[in-house]
Design a protein around this motif. Structure first.
Motif, PDB file in Angstrom:
ATOM      1  N   GLN A   2       0.831  -1.195   0.000  1.00 13.93           N
ATOM      2  CA  GLN A   2       0.000   0.000   0.000  1.00 13.93           C
ATOM      3  C   GLN A   2       0.876   1.260   0.000  1.00 13.93           C
ATOM      4  O   GLN A   2       1.843   1.370   0.751  1.00 13.93           O
ATOM      5  N   GLU A   5       0.063   7.502   2.310  1.00 11.51           N
ATOM      6  CA  GLU A   5      -0.895   8.577   2.120  1.00 11.51           C
ATOM      7  C   GLU A   5      -0.173   9.918   2.058  1.00 11.51           C
ATOM      8  O   GLU A   5       0.705  10.205   2.872  1.00 11.51           O
ATOM      9  N   GLU A  73      -3.055  13.091 -13.645  1.00 13.20           N
ATOM     10  CA  GLU A  73      -2.495  12.233 -12.599  1.00 13.20           C
ATOM     11  C   GLU A  73      -1.005  11.992 -12.829  1.00 13.20           C
ATOM     12  O   GLU A  73      -0.204  12.020 -11.882  1.00 13.20           O
ATOM     13  N   PRO A 106      -3.617  11.763  -7.643  1.00 10.71           N
ATOM     14  CA  PRO A 106      -3.326  10.337  -7.461  1.00 10.71           C
ATOM     15  C   PRO A 106      -4.079   9.775  -6.261  1.00 10.71           C
ATOM     16  O   PRO A 106      -4.454  10.510  -5.335  1.00 10.71           O
ATOM     17  N   GLU A 107      -4.310   8.484  -6.289  1.00 11.44           N
ATOM     18  CA  GLU A 107      -5.159   7.835  -5.276  1.00 11.44           C
ATOM     19  C   GLU A 107      -4.675   8.090  -3.866  1.00 11.44           C
ATOM     20  O   GLU A 107      -5.479   8.227  -2.933  1.00 11.44           O
ATOM     21  N   GLU A 108      -3.353   8.158  -3.687  1.00 13.74           N
ATOM     22  CA  GLU A 108      -2.827   8.303  -2.328  1.00 13.74           C
ATOM     23  C   GLU A 108      -2.872   9.742  -1.815  1.00 13.74           C
ATOM     24  O   GLU A 108      -2.597   9.995  -0.644  1.00 13.74           O
TER      25      GLU A 108
END
Length: 315
Positions: A2, A5, A73, A106-108
């Motif tokens: 993962q 964040e 992104e 971006p997702e994080e």
């Protein structure tokens, strides 16, 4: 594995609203700028130029985005990688809508804090001329700072514009010399929540819907009467429908259907349409909300004419 964040701090407002000055002061503060690698993303060039020599830490990389088309992104991910930053500050262009940024993140990347700055002397005029842009920023902010206030200026128009979009944002007024004052203007609900039957008038639907979604518990077991469009769906159990109205938050481009789950005593009606509903509210889990939410047990119903206008708003 993962990804870590990445906190994002978002600063909103129009040109010369005070964003740059606030960010400069923030980066001069050792409590915030303690050496953590930081990317400062500039989406406009303000009247105040940054002075990195005064930053509390030299571990700040500044990058410029000149057009919303550059917000992709891949671009944001590359800027982060080049800077080796672990957090991002964004000074956003007030003339750009926010969706390009949110779509490109971006997702994080996670919004940790969002603040909007406005010149109190010109904000009402900005709202009058560019309401879609103003509303776009207000609905995403946690705090609105009206700076350059004077003791003679009426706070109510500023308060009303902010509250027409956001009930939860903290409103702060800043005066010359740095004195600040939190907003304390009360916003009484336009209906009597203590009445045996709480009547929601056509013009109050948007305010009521926002209030019941934000403060659900105070509506538990209340009996309400309102007009709504009854929506039938095969995805719902046979004794459930949705009733609600289209609501405009800030402009015609920002209209969405805002409805609530209704549970009927037996099988729900086979056709929809406008209806006057008398309901009792229960706060409980429902798959439509995917969490606890208001479920309206229908006590009585009668057909009704559509409200005028059909689209509810906060103005």
């Amino acid at each position: 594995m993962q990804k870590r964040e990445i906190p994002v701090y978002l600063f909103l407002g129009f040109l010369e609203s005070g964003k740059s000055s606030f960010i400069q002061e923030t980066l001069e503060d050792h409590r915030f700028n303690d050496g953590e690698p930081t990317l400062l993303l500039l989406c406009e060039e303000g009247e105040v130029e940054y002075d990195p020599s005064r930053f509390a830490s030299r571990n700040v990389e500044i990058a410029v985005v000149d057009a919303p088309e550059q917000l992709t992104e891949a671009c944001l991910a590359q800027l982060l990688q080049d800077s080796s930053a672990t957090r991002v500050l964004v000074e956003y262009n007030g003339m750009w809508m926010l969706d390009p940024l949110f779509d490109a993140m971006p997702e994080e990347w996670v919004i940790y804090q969002s603040m909007m700055f406005a010149d109190a002397r010109t904000f009402v005029q900005f709202d009058r001329n560019m309401r879609p842009l103003v509303g776009d920023k207000l609905k995403e902010t946690e705090m609105v700072v009206f700076n350059r206030m004077t003791t003679e200026q009426d706070k109510l128009p500023l308060h009303q514009i902010a509250r027409s979009v956001s009930r939860s944002a903290l409103i702060v007024y800043e005066y010359p010399g740095g004195r600040t004052e939190e907003d304390d203007i009360e916003d009484p609900l336009p209906f009597d929540l203590d009445a045996p039957v709480v009547e929601i008038k056509d013009g109050d639907y948007a305010h009521w819907y926002r209030d019941i979604m934000e403060e659900q518990d105070k509506y538990h077991e209340k009996i309400l009467q309102f007009k709504g469009l009854v929506v039938i769906s095969e995805k719902l159990p046979k004794n459930y429908t949705i009733a609600g109205r289209h609501v405009m938050v800030c402009c015609e481009e920002d209209i969405s259907f805002c409805g609530l789950v209704c549970r009927w005593p037996k099988k729900a009606p086979g056709s929809g349409g406008w209806a006057e509903l008398k309901v009792k509210v229960s706060i409980e889990y429902n798959p439509v909300y995917k969490q606890d939410g208001p479920v309206l047990d229908v006590l009585s119903v009668k057909s009704a004419q559509p409200p005028e206008p059909k689209v509810a708003d906060f103005y």
